[in-house]
Design a protein around this motif. Structure first.
Motif, mmCIF file in Angstrom:
data_model
loop_
_atom_site.group_PDB
_atom_site.id
_atom_site.type_symbol
_atom_site.label_atom_id
_atom_site.label_comp_id
_atom_site.label_asym_id
_atom_site.label_seq_id
_atom_site.Cartn_x
_atom_site.Cartn_y
_atom_site.Cartn_z
ATOM 1 N N LYS A 17 0.743 -1.180 0.032
ATOM 2 C CA LYS A 17 0.055 -0.002 -0.037
ATOM 3 C C LYS A 17 0.769 1.083 -0.044
ATOM 4 C CE LYS A 17 -0.998 0.441 5.084
ATOM 5 N NZ LYS A 17 -2.073 0.186 6.038
ATOM 6 N N THR A 18 0.248 2.237 -0.401
ATOM 7 C CA THR A 18 1.065 3.485 -0.808
ATOM 8 C C THR A 18 0.404 4.685 0.136
ATOM 9 O OG1 THR A 18 1.753 3.273 -2.846
ATOM 10 C CG2 THR A 18 1.868 5.424 -2.252
ATOM 11 N N ILE A 19 1.178 5.048 1.109
ATOM 12 C CA ILE A 19 0.388 6.279 1.983
ATOM 13 C C ILE A 19 0.931 7.841 1.315
ATOM 14 C CG2 ILE A 19 0.644 7.492 4.207
ATOM 15 C CD1 ILE A 19 1.246 4.520 5.314
ATOM 16 N N HIS A 20 -0.095 8.350 1.065
ATOM 17 C CA HIS A 20 0.096 9.770 0.135
ATOM 18 C C HIS A 20 0.502 10.873 1.180
ATOM 19 C CE1 HIS A 20 -0.547 7.740 -3.689
ATOM 20 N NE2 HIS A 20 -1.550 7.138 -3.079
ATOM 21 N N ASN A 21 1.205 11.610 0.923
ATOM 22 C CA ASN A 21 1.617 12.646 1.808
ATOM 23 C C ASN A 21 2.120 13.904 0.768
ATOM 24 O OD1 ASN A 21 1.827 14.777 3.918
ATOM 25 N ND2 ASN A 21 3.798 13.733 4.859
ATOM 26 N N PRO A 22 1.685 14.836 0.227
ATOM 27 C CA PRO A 22 0.211 15.063 0.630
ATOM 28 C C PRO A 22 -0.905 14.164 -0.288
ATOM 29 C CG PRO A 22 1.082 16.427 -1.369
ATOM 30 C CD PRO A 22 2.153 15.691 -0.686
ATOM 31 N N PRO A 23 -1.992 13.897 0.343
ATOM 32 C CA PRO A 23 -2.858 12.990 -0.089
ATOM 33 C C PRO A 23 -3.282 13.492 -1.758
ATOM 34 C CG PRO A 23 -3.812 13.672 2.016
ATOM 35 C CD PRO A 23 -2.459 14.523 1.653
ATOM 36 N N LEU A 24 -3.923 12.369 -2.380
ATOM 37 C CA LEU A 24 -4.400 12.632 -3.832
ATOM 38 C C LEU A 24 -5.647 13.566 -3.549
ATOM 39 C CD1 LEU A 24 -3.511 9.373 -5.391
ATOM 40 C CD2 LEU A 24 -2.096 11.322 -5.063
ATOM 41 N N LEU A 25 -5.899 14.404 -4.672
ATOM 42 C CA LEU A 25 -7.285 14.988 -4.295
ATOM 43 C C LEU A 25 -7.904 14.862 -5.976
ATOM 44 C CD1 LEU A 25 -9.407 16.664 -2.800
ATOM 45 C CD2 LEU A 25 -8.381 18.704 -3.596
ATOM 46 N N PHE A 26 -9.260 14.531 -5.897
ATOM 47 C CA PHE A 26 -9.702 14.450 -7.298
ATOM 48 C C PHE A 26 -11.310 15.071 -7.113
ATOM 49 C CE2 PHE A 26 -7.324 10.756 -7.289
ATOM 50 C CZ PHE A 26 -6.361 11.048 -8.457
ATOM 51 N N ASN A 27 -11.469 15.941 -8.304
ATOM 52 C CA ASN A 27 -12.921 16.527 -8.538
ATOM 53 C C ASN A 27 -13.791 15.354 -9.146
ATOM 54 O OD1 ASN A 27 -15.426 17.783 -9.258
ATOM 55 N ND2 ASN A 27 -14.377 19.873 -9.467
ATOM 56 N N ILE A 28 -14.228 14.557 -8.573
ATOM 57 C CA ILE A 28 -14.854 13.313 -9.291
ATOM 58 C C ILE A 28 -16.265 13.789 -10.031
ATOM 59 C CG2 ILE A 28 -13.712 11.391 -8.046
ATOM 60 C CD1 ILE A 28 -16.190 11.281 -6.265
ATOM 61 N N SER A 29 -16.907 15.049 -9.870
ATOM 62 C CA SER A 29 -17.855 15.336 -10.721
ATOM 63 C C SER A 29 -17.245 15.794 -11.868
ATOM 64 C CB SER A 29 -18.581 16.501 -9.969
ATOM 65 O OG SER A 29 -19.453 16.158 -8.912
ATOM 66 N N HIS A 30 -16.061 16.441 -12.085
ATOM 67 C CA HIS A 30 -15.496 16.589 -13.413
ATOM 68 C C HIS A 30 -14.660 15.291 -13.863
ATOM 69 C CE1 HIS A 30 -15.246 21.399 -12.239
ATOM 70 N NE2 HIS A 30 -16.459 20.980 -12.158
ATOM 71 N N ASP A 31 -14.106 14.505 -13.100
ATOM 72 C CA ASP A 31 -13.277 13.938 -13.339
ATOM 73 C C ASP A 31 -13.492 12.270 -12.605
ATOM 74 O OD1 ASP A 31 -10.747 12.277 -14.135
ATOM 75 O OD2 ASP A 31 -9.574 13.075 -12.385
ATOM 76 N N PRO A 32 -14.536 11.790 -13.043
ATOM 77 C CA PRO A 32 -15.057 10.566 -12.280
ATOM 78 C C PRO A 32 -14.114 9.386 -12.492
ATOM 79 C CG PRO A 32 -16.498 10.822 -14.313
ATOM 80 C CD PRO A 32 -15.432 12.158 -14.015
ATOM 81 N N SER A 33 -13.198 9.418 -13.511
ATOM 82 C CA SER A 33 -12.245 8.399 -13.654
ATOM 83 C C SER A 33 -10.870 8.416 -12.923
ATOM 84 C CB SER A 33 -11.745 8.409 -15.343
ATOM 85 O OG SER A 33 -12.811 8.187 -15.852
ATOM 86 N N GLU A 34 -10.881 9.664 -11.902
ATOM 87 C CA GLU A 34 -9.735 9.731 -10.971
ATOM 88 C C GLU A 34 -8.289 9.891 -11.550
ATOM 89 O OE1 GLU A 34 -11.117 7.913 -6.861
ATOM 90 O OE2 GLU A 34 -11.752 6.786 -8.675
ATOM 91 N N ARG A 35 -8.341 10.604 -12.616
ATOM 92 C CA ARG A 35 -6.980 10.675 -13.478
ATOM 93 C C ARG A 35 -6.253 12.054 -12.946
ATOM 94 N NH1 ARG A 35 -8.627 11.213 -19.508
ATOM 95 N NH2 ARG A 35 -10.177 12.593 -18.595
ATOM 96 N N VAL A 36 -6.710 13.184 -12.765
ATOM 97 C CA VAL A 36 -6.040 14.501 -12.769
ATOM 98 C C VAL A 36 -6.013 14.947 -11.122
ATOM 99 C CG1 VAL A 36 -5.954 16.770 -13.385
ATOM 100 C CG2 VAL A 36 -6.866 15.152 -14.770
ATOM 101 N N ASN A 37 -4.986 14.685 -10.667
ATOM 102 C CA ASN A 37 -4.807 15.213 -9.011
ATOM 103 C C ASN A 37 -4.615 16.591 -9.191
ATOM 104 O OD1 ASN A 37 -4.241 15.122 -6.496
ATOM 105 N ND2 ASN A 37 -1.901 14.591 -6.727
ATOM 106 N N VAL A 38 -5.779 17.108 -8.084
ATOM 107 C CA VAL A 38 -5.663 18.561 -8.012
ATOM 108 C C VAL A 38 -5.301 19.154 -6.632
ATOM 109 C CG1 VAL A 38 -7.550 19.040 -9.929
ATOM 110 C CG2 VAL A 38 -8.228 18.842 -7.426
ATOM 111 N N ALA A 39 -4.552 17.931 -6.090
ATOM 112 C CA ALA A 39 -4.119 18.398 -4.713
ATOM 113 C C ALA A 39 -3.686 19.780 -4.355
ATOM 114 C CB ALA A 39 -3.508 17.479 -3.873
ATOM 115 N N ALA A 40 -2.703 20.087 -5.235
ATOM 116 C CA ALA A 40 -1.759 21.179 -5.359
ATOM 117 C C ALA A 40 -2.600 22.667 -5.383
ATOM 118 C CB ALA A 40 -0.895 21.347 -6.240
ATOM 119 N N LYS A 41 -3.984 22.326 -6.008
ATOM 120 C CA LYS A 41 -4.829 23.781 -5.932
ATOM 121 C C LYS A 41 -5.639 23.881 -4.870
ATOM 122 C CE LYS A 41 -5.096 23.145 -11.380
ATOM 123 N NZ LYS A 41 -5.848 22.972 -12.449
ATOM 124 N N HIS A 42 -5.673 22.897 -4.155
ATOM 125 C CA HIS A 42 -6.830 22.853 -3.154
ATOM 126 C C HIS A 42 -6.054 22.642 -1.768
ATOM 127 C CE1 HIS A 42 -9.938 23.937 -5.976
ATOM 128 N NE2 HIS A 42 -9.488 23.094 -6.583
#
Length: 459
Positions: free
Chosen positions: A407-432
């Motif tokens: 398992k991979t523990i993410h620091n910082p965690p991964l963040l997805f806008n799954i209304s825009h990106d239901p396939s979880e492809r674009v990590n937007v953590a840096a923006k939020h």
């Protein structure tokens, strides 16, 4: 003339009283549950080569939910969440070491838990389960011990009690019914072993129709939990080779036929306008079985994991005259069935325990949005991800069937806008970064509500 007037007046009064009585009736509830069905495996959810006309019709006449979640990504904890309205970790029905119950397991759903069946019996409901249980096969853990009046089915997964020598995956893919020595149970009696899985969907359907016929004069709860499309796949003779999607499609199309038979029975007995029918599944598709596993459509991942494909499921709600045709984008969960059914039956929730579900009846009847805004994605005993509103954060990721060390523990965690990106492809953590902090606080608050209990799966 006077007699005719009196007759018409009496007829109107009788009609009004009858209508009022109909409104006062407690609704029947039919919950049809699949095993390992993917988000993209129905025609109405976009599958191009699996024909599901009965389910498509229910979706067009009722509600199709697009963000509806199973409570866990594998069988036993998912079903524990559905039956109790509580996350499986609260009842000891989740484990890192043994992810589900097996024929040699000594544990099961504890008697301290209150099942949906036991809850609805408080309101005078007849209760029946037809199909897969997978919450314990020992006497104190069976459906009959948990408030169901009637049980007909296989107590665990249909790939268990394997007696054919050889490597598991190849044996299951090339399966014959005699490779598996699973029992078929009626109430508490074993009536067939091995169960003839080529006829099991048909027999589940016949039993469901009988249950409806036998209880048409009283409120009833019917939990029809199909053993498939979990492997091994065994369509009946009438459906073998029927689908353009191969044996997996054959099995799903037979389940669609089964749904049609249940609806026909409700209509024949004039119960359809007083019956809520729900169709969904316990977790996503078992992708490692390739063509014998299903599809999560545009969603990432499948059974066993906490990407969307592991837990987001097709979900259809149908109740003529009560549920208006619509598509619901708000969140829902199998955890919500317990409080929703309780509300429909007019039964108060027990106040001695914490529930993880919400009453979503307002959303069903067009009186507001779903009250659920947060979903916790448990993998076994640990939260890997959390969704709130449009966003989903992954604190931990792991391949669906990788070992704990992978398992991979993410620091910082991964963040997805799954209304825009239901396939979880674009990590937007840096923006939020502010959202990351909010999710971390949300998780810590949730963890404080979880108390240690005896682990049932490791017994």
């Amino acid at each position: 003339m006077k007699n005719i007037k009196y007759f018409l007046l009496a007829l109107l009064l009788a009609s009004g009283i009858s209508g009022f009585a109909q409104k006062g009736k407690k609704p029947n509830i039919v919950l049809i549950f699949c095993d390992d069905l993917g988000y993209g495996d129905l025609g109405v959810y976009g599958h191009p080569t699996i024909a599901t006309p009965n389910l498509d019709r229910l979706a067009f006449e009722g509600q199709k939910w697009t963000s509806f979640y199973a409570s866990a990504p594998v069988c036993t904890p998912s079903r524990a969440g559905l039956v109790t309205g509580r996350l499986a970790v609260r009842s000891g029905m989740a484990s890192e070491n043994r992810r589900v119950l097996f024929p040699d397991s000594g544990g099961g759903l504890p008697q301290e838990e209150i099942s949906i069946a036991r809850q609805l019996k408080k309101g005078g409901y007849a209760t029946g389960i037809i199909g897969k249980w997978h919450l314990g096969h020992l006497p104190e853990h069976t459906p009959i011990a948990h408030g169901f009046d009637y049980y007909f089915g296989i107590p665990y997964s249909n790939d268990m009690d394997r007696i054919k020598d050889g490597e598991y995956f190849s044996t299951v893919k090339e399966a014959e019914p005699e490779y598996f020595n699973v029992p078929l149970i009626r109430n508490t009696e074993e009536i067939e072993r091995p169960a003839n899985q080529r006829t099991i969907t048909k027999r589940y359907t016949e039993e469901a129709v009988k249950f409806i016929e036998n209880h048409k004069k009283e409120p009833f709860f019917l939990y029809l939990a199909h053993s498939m499309p979990h492997v091994p796949l065994f369509p009946s003779e009438e459906f073998e080779g029927k689908s353009s999607r191969g044996v997996y499609g054959d099995v799903v199309e037979e389940i669609d036929w089964s749904v049609g038979e249940v609806i026909r029975s409700l209509k024949k007995n004039r119960l359809d306008e007083n019956t809520l029918v729900i169709f969904t599944s316990d977790n996503g598709p078992w992708l490692i079985f390739e063509e014998q596993g299903g599809s999560a459509g545009l969603l990432k991942g499948g059974k066993g994991g906490t990407y969307e494909g592991g837990m987001r499921e097709p979900a259809i709600f149908w109740w003529p005259g009560k549920i208006q045709p619509s598509v619901v984008q708000g969140q829902g969960s199998t955890l919500d069935f317990f409080p929703t059914f309780s509300a429909l039956a007019g039964i108060a929730l027990p106040d001695d325990r914490l529930y993880d579900g919400f009453d979503i009846s307002g959303a069903l009847f067009g009186k507001g949005k779903s009250p659920r805004d947060v979903t916790f994605y448990y993998r076994d005993e640990e939260v890997y991800a959390v969704r709130k509103g449009d966003y989903k954060v992954h604190f931990i990721t792991r391949e669906a069937y990788a070992r704990n060390k992978d398992k991979t523990i993410h620091n910082p965690p991964l963040l997805f806008n799954i209304s825009h990106d239901p396939s979880e492809r674009v990590n937007v953590a840096a923006k939020h970064p502010e959202l990351i902090a909010e999710f971390e606080s949300l998780l810590e608050k949730h963890k404080r509500t979880v108390k240690p209990v005896e682990n049932q799966l490791e017994k």
